[in-house]
Every structure is written in structure tokens, then in C-alpha cells.
Scaffold this motif. Structure first.
Motif, PDB file in Angstrom:
ATOM      1  N   ARG A  15      -5.543 -13.247  14.127  1.00  0.00           N
ATOM      2  CA  ARG A  15      -5.857 -13.228  12.629  1.00  0.00           C
ATOM      3  C   ARG A  15      -7.533 -12.997  12.467  1.00  0.00           C
ATOM      4  N   VAL A  16      -8.531 -13.524  13.528  1.00  0.00           N
ATOM      5  CA  VAL A  16      -9.858 -13.425  13.593  1.00  0.00           C
ATOM      6  C   VAL A  16     -10.181 -12.037  13.682  1.00  0.00           C
ATOM      7  N   GLU A  60     -17.860 -15.942  13.897  1.00  0.00           N
ATOM      8  CA  GLU A  60     -16.576 -16.140  14.450  1.00  0.00           C
ATOM      9  C   GLU A  60     -16.000 -17.448  13.870  1.00  0.00           C
ATOM     10  N   ASP A  61     -16.883 -18.671  14.207  1.00  0.00           N
ATOM     11  CA  ASP A  61     -16.484 -20.008  14.009  1.00  0.00           C
ATOM     12  C   ASP A  61     -16.064 -19.944  12.309  1.00  0.00           C
ATOM     13  N   GLU A  62     -16.777 -19.349  11.561  1.00  0.00           N
ATOM     14  CA  GLU A  62     -16.820 -19.503  10.200  1.00  0.00           C
ATOM     15  C   GLU A  62     -15.400 -18.955   9.698  1.00  0.00           C
ATOM     16  N   ILE A  63     -15.058 -17.860  10.380  1.00  0.00           N
ATOM     17  CA  ILE A  63     -13.584 -17.159   9.900  1.00  0.00           C
ATOM     18  C   ILE A  63     -12.395 -17.821  10.439  1.00  0.00           C
ATOM     19  N   ALA A  90     -14.267 -12.324   4.795  1.00  0.00           N
ATOM     20  CA  ALA A  90     -13.426 -12.623   5.955  1.00  0.00           C
ATOM     21  C   ALA A  90     -12.854 -13.954   6.080  1.00  0.00           C
ATOM     22  N   SER A  91     -13.775 -15.037   5.815  1.00  0.00           N
ATOM     23  CA  SER A  91     -13.366 -16.374   6.147  1.00  0.00           C
ATOM     24  C   SER A  91     -12.173 -16.963   5.351  1.00  0.00           C
ATOM     25  N   VAL A  92     -11.998 -16.074   4.270  1.00  0.00           N
ATOM     26  CA  VAL A  92     -11.122 -16.489   3.065  1.00  0.00           C
ATOM     27  C   VAL A  92      -9.832 -15.464   3.426  1.00  0.00           C
ATOM     28  N   ASP A 128     -11.915  -6.463  12.079  1.00  0.00           N
ATOM     29  CA  ASP A 128     -11.848  -5.096  12.046  1.00  0.00           C
ATOM     30  C   ASP A 128     -11.385  -4.660  10.844  1.00  0.00           C
ATOM     31  N   LEU A 129     -10.799  -5.258  10.000  1.00  0.00           N
ATOM     32  CA  LEU A 129     -10.559  -5.012   8.530  1.00  0.00           C
ATOM     33  C   LEU A 129     -11.908  -4.998   7.677  1.00  0.00           C
ATOM     34  N   LEU A 130     -12.945  -5.858   7.903  1.00  0.00           N
ATOM     35  CA  LEU A 130     -14.194  -5.726   7.095  1.00  0.00           C
ATOM     36  C   LEU A 130     -15.062  -4.952   7.910  1.00  0.00           C
ATOM     37  N   ASN A 131     -14.852  -4.426   8.923  1.00  0.00           N
ATOM     38  CA  ASN A 131     -15.777  -3.743   9.929  1.00  0.00           C
ATOM     39  C   ASN A 131     -17.284  -4.533  10.250  1.00  0.00           C
TER      40      ASN A 131
END
Length: 576
Positions: free
Chosen positions: A125-126, A105-108, A157-159, A131-134
Motif C-alpha cells: 500500500r505504501v 515513508e514512515d508517516e504513510i 497519502a497517510s490517510v 505512486d498515486l500521489l506522485n
């Protein structure tokens, strides 16, 4: 007509201290919402091209860029990478190298913090990106505890959380097993099809992704670039995934981009050899010869706290054979290899047979020794390991210095390592700095260094990472020469046992006699490569899928079957 998301107009790139451009007069365009696949041999300029797309080349790399690169209407000359962070996102080959926090979570959230996005929008957005990347179930997990595929999805996801319009990925599946690679690529194609993201992706293992490409950019290595329809460009390119090799063998005018298309095409033409796959009762069999045993593992276990990475494994290896070790990320493959080599604490029995020449010139009687308790000098003659990052073993300023040091450490005659390197088919100037070598050249140099001790067992951990198809074909010949003897390994050049940990099923099909599959620290399959790879959807090479039920593994075998008049090339057409 969809507007281009990326435009390169007469672009030439000259790297620092280079006397000629690595890329010259490129005119390329990628439409919005397309997946563009960048292909080419190692050293052809793929990473340089990707670096130019967000301004890292030349703003950070140095050198000179002529012409213009336009990203979503912004010229990289006047917009530095930080100005393009919300427009184009870049994911490198090694996700862990780009992580700056400890948890998912912190990385995203980190990238959005650097862009000054408000906390309320960040939180939203997090959640959307998870959810988008499951990967919502990973939100609190430490990054170090994730598998390779999970780390890759977190990096993406982080990008994506910054909501760029363009995503650039450099070999996103190079370190992943087939299933994890499929998961990552499925996430990427979902972003293209359902979100409309533009993706530029460089990849060596084209069989994994070419079916999803809208356009291919081929770098022939002469500083130019060729862009066009994937099925047409891959027929001409000097990088040849299995389906491209098949198209050339069968004389097709285009490359089928998926197994389904190839299967339909060969059946329509009646070009399927009438050969049967092994019976299920015979599918997992390896006829071992105890007299040829050179390594025996009994009840081998490796634990990290509560995790049993290797769980009571029994395994024998025979001289003169090449065995591939396969399984998902985290199955225990690397832990097993490091335990055999003695670098990881383990329990159970490890015995390696050696019959090296004694100091007086007489041949010593064969004996069994545990490399974990042997002296460093003796252990080098029993087992040698080439790790995933082969360059980690290179620390001297020149190729010649590395070879000379290897001769001394192995107590070999001067020139032994250089001679082995020559027989491996790689010519490197003695004064060349190892840091300036390609991935394939560094791997060959490390192999020569390790083989100077004439080990009885040679272990290779993911040796095909970063290698193109031609390099992998050369490596296949090298490992066969090591196993057969050919003066490359084993006492006095006698046959050796080679064990290769790999996720590359195509390499396994072309190079090995036997395949062992691990899961959760245990061996779940052990048999001939042909039997194992024709009975497993996850570990089947593309030729086995195209020609099922015929037990063909490589395009070379297809060519042999086509040339043999005794092989019936017709089958009844019907469902699989």
C-alpha cells in the motif's frame, strides 16, 4: 441512482456551554464518488460539520448531537472515530500538526500500523500510495524539509493508505502557492474521477476548486444548510468567489464554475471591454519615487546552512503604497520579512526612514536607521511584522488587557490601541478572551497592537489565511488606510509602506499597487500589480483570464467598465 456515502438525518449540534445549536435540523446527503464542497463565512460551522462526519463531534469535542450521521452505512452514534478509521479519513488544515513520524515513508505506514495491517500489505500500500500521489521521490525525505504542497500530499497519502472510502479535507490549500495548490487539487480530483473516492472539502478560496465540485453545501450562518448544484447555490451564497461576483455584475442566472465557461459566456454575449493589456516591453515597470522611499534593502541575504533563502536582494518601498510579495512556497518571502524586522540573522544593508515626533513635541529630522541594530523601542517605530499565525502574539486574558499592554509598550497615550481597533472597523468587547475570537478578529486585534507604535513600514505575512471573502475585502480597506495614513500608522498618522506576503492572487489584485515576485531567494519580477498580474498565468486573477486581453483585475473593475458608456464592450470573437 448512486447510493449516498454520507447521510445527515435531522442533525442538530450544540457545542459545550452553548445555549443554542450551531447547526440545526440538517438533512444532507453526499453520493458515493462525489466531491462535495462545503462553503460558508468564518464561524458558520464548517469545521463542526466536518468533525461530525467521523464522530469527532461529539465523541471528543463534547456537546450534543441530535439526529443521525451515517457514514458508509455506519451510524456515528454507535461507532466512535477509531471504529471509522478505515472508512473515513480526515486531513486537517495544518499537515505538520498531524504528523507523528520523521520521514515520508514512515508517516504513510504509521496509520496502517495502528489498524493492525500486516507488514506485507503495508509495504504494497505504501508503494501504491506513493505512486498515486506522485511522491515516490520523496519517500526518504524528512517531513520538515518538504514544501507546503509536498506536506499536504503526504498528509493525504497517510490517510489514503488505510484505503478509506471517504476523504474529508479542511482547507487543504490555505497555505499553498497557486501552483502547489493546483498540484494538490489535481491529486484530489484524480482520486474522485479515477478511484471513485468520495471527498468532502471545506475551502475559503473557492476559485481554486469549485469547478470540480459535484455538489455544494452552503452554511449561511443561521444554523441551517443549503445543498444543491454549485452553479445555482453559489449565485445565492454570501461567500462570493470572483466568478460569482461576475455573474451578479452581468446579471447571469447561474455561476460559471471555471474561467473557460465564463470566457465563452462573455464572448457569446459580446460583453468584453475593448481594452488592451500592457505591451510586453512595459509589463514589468514600477515608477518609484526616491523622495518617497521609506525602506531600502541593498544586497540583503539570509542563509540557513547551505541554503540561500534570500540571495542578495535589492528592494525599495515607498510611503503610501501597498506592495504584495508573491512566489512559490520556499521562495524566500517570509525569510526576507523576518530579516527586515531583525528577527533573522542577515547580511547586507537594511535602512528604514523615520521622522517621529521628539519628546518635546518637535518633529525630528528624518533619519535612516537599521532596525536590526536599533533598540526594541526604536525598532517598533520603524518596522512591525504580523506573522502568519497572528494569534501567537496574543497572550493576555482579554482584549482590553492586550490593548492596554500595547499602549504601554509603544509609549502611546492610553486608549490608542483601542481607538485604532475601532478605526479598523472591528468592535470587540474589552472583556472578550482573544482565544474566543475568529481568525479575522484576531488579525485585526494584532494589527491594532502593532500599529500603536506608528511604524513607518508594516509587514504582513500571509494575512488572508482562514479569512472568507468579506473579511478579505475588509482587510483590503484596512491595508489601504494604513498606507494612506488615516491615523492608523506612520509617524503622527502619516502614510506608511505596507508589504504583504501572500499566495492569494485575488487579494493582491484588489489591494495592492505593486507586486514583487520572488523565486529561489531572488526577485524575478517587480512592477505594478496590473502589469505583473496580467502577464503571468500563475499569478493572474480570474478576471484577467476571463477578459484577456483587457487588463481587468477585479469584478469591481468589470462593473465600472460596464457602467462607463465610453468603454466599448464589443470585441471581435475569435481565438485568444
Amino acid at each position: 441512482m448512486t447510493a449516498p456515502a454520507l447521510v445527515l438525518d435531522d442533525v442538530s449540534i450544540t457545542l459545550p456551554d452553548a445555549d443554542r445549536p450551531v447547526l440545526s435540523h440538517l438533512n444532507l446527503a453526499v453520493r458515493e464518488g462525489d466531491l462535495a464542497l462545503v462553503v460558508g463565512r468564518t464561524g458558520s460551522g464548517k469545521s463542526t460539520l466536518l468533525g461530525a462526519l467521523n464522530g469527532l463531534v461529539p465523541h471528543f469535542s463534547g456537546g450534543r448531537l441530535d439526529g443521525s450521521v451515517t457514514v458508509a452505512g455506519l451510524d456515528t452514534r454507535s461507532h466512535r472515530p477509531r471504529d471509522l478509521a478505515d472508512v473515513i479519513g480526515v486531513v486537517g488544515q495544518n499537515p505538520m500538526a498531524g504528523f507523528v513520524t520523521d520521514t515520508v515513508e514512515d508517516e504513510i505506514a504509521y496509520g496502517m500500523e495502528q489498524l493492525g495491517i500486516s507488514s506485507s500489505i503495508m509495504r504494497k500500500r505504501v508503494e501504491e500510495t506513493l505512486d498515486l500521489l506522485n511522491i515516490a521521490d520523496l519517500r526518504s525525505r524528512p517531513l520538515l524539509d518538504l514544501s507546503g504542497g509536498q506536506q499536504q500530499r503526504v498528509a493525504i497519502a497517510s490517510v489514503l493508505a488505510a484505503q478509506p472510502r471517504i476523504l474529508v479535507l479542511d482547507e487543504p490549500t490555505s497555505a499553498l502557492d497557486p501552483t502547489a495548490a493546483q498540484d494538490v487539487l489535481a491529486s484530489i480530483t484524480t482520486l474522485v474521477d479515477d478511484v471513485g473516492l468520495t471527498v468532502v472539502l471545506a475551502e475559503h478560496r473557492l476559485e481554486r476548486v469549485m469547478h470540480a465540485a459535484d455538489t455544494v453545501i452552503w452554511l449561511p450562518g443561521d444554523s441551517t444548510a443549503v445543498q444543491g448544484d454549485p452553479s445555482e447555490v453559489l449565485l445565492r451564497a454570501d461567500v462570493t468567489p470572483p466568478l460569482a461576483q461576475l455573474a451578479r455584475v452581468l446579471g447571469w442566472d447561474s455561476v460559471p464554475l471555471s474561467v473557460r465557461r465564463a470566457r465563452r459566456r462573455v464572448r457569446a454575449a459580446g460583453q468584453v471591454p475593448a481594452r488592451s493589456a500592457p505591451e510586453p516591453t512595459e509589463a514589468l515597470s514600477w515608477a518609484a519615487d526616491p523622495a518617497a522611499d521609506v525602506m531600502r534593502l541593498e544586497n540583503l541575504s539570509v542563509s540557513y546552512g547551505d541554503l540561500n533563502a534570500v540571495d542578495r536582494v535589492d528592494l525599495t518601498l515607498q510611503s503610501g503604497t501597498v506592495t504584495t510579495l508573491m512566489g512559490r512556497n520556499g521562495a524566500g518571502k517570509s525569510s526576507l520579512m523576518w530579516a527586515v524586522q531583525g528577527a533573522t540573522r542577515s547580511s547586507g544593508s537594511v535602512r528604514v526612514r523615520s521622522s517621529h515626533t521628539a519628546s518635546g513635541g518637535d518633529v525630528a529630522q528624518p533619519g535612516w536607521t537599521d532596525p536590526r541594530t536599533a533598540s526594541p523601542e526604536q525598532a517598533r517605530r520603524l518596522v512591525t511584522l504580523v506573522p502568519q499565525a497572528a494569534a501567537d502574539l496574543l497572550y493576555l486574558p482579554s482584549v482590553g488587557a492586550e490593548c492596554q499592554q500595547a499602549d504601554r509598550e509603544s509609549e502611546a497615550d492610553p486608549g490608542t490601541t483601542a481607538s485604532i481597533l475601532h478605526r479598523l472597523g472591528v468592535e470587540l468587547p474589552a472583556e472578550r478572551d482573544p482565544r474566543d475570537l475568529s481568525e479575522g478578529q484576531r488579525l485585526a486585534l494584532v494589527l491594532a497592537i502593532q500599529l500603536a507604535a506608528r511604524p513607518s513600514v508594516v509587514l504582513l505575512d500571509e494575512p488572508t489565511r482562514g479569512l472568507d471573502y468579506a473579511m478579505k475585502a475588509q482587510l483590503s480597506l484596512i491595508v489601504r488606510a494604513i498606507a494612506d495614513g488615516s491615523g492608523l500608522a506612520g509617524p503622527a498618522g502619516s502614510p506608511a509602506a505596507v508589504l504583504i506576503s501572500t499566495h492569494d492572487v485575488e487579494f493582491a489584485a484588489m489591494s495592492s499597487d505593486r507586486t514583487v515576485v520572488m523565486a529561489d531567494g531572488q526577485i524575478v519580477a517587480d512592477g505594478t500589480t496590473r502589469s505583473v498580474c496580467t502577464s503571468s498565468p500563475a499569478f493572474s486573477p480570474q478576471m484577467a483570464k476571463v477578459f484577456h486581453p483587457a487588463d481587468l483585475l477585479t469584478p469591481g473593475e468589470v462593473a465600472e467598465a460596464m457602467a462607463d458608456p465610453s468603454v466599448d464592450l464589443t470585441v471581435e470573437r475569435g481565438p485568444r
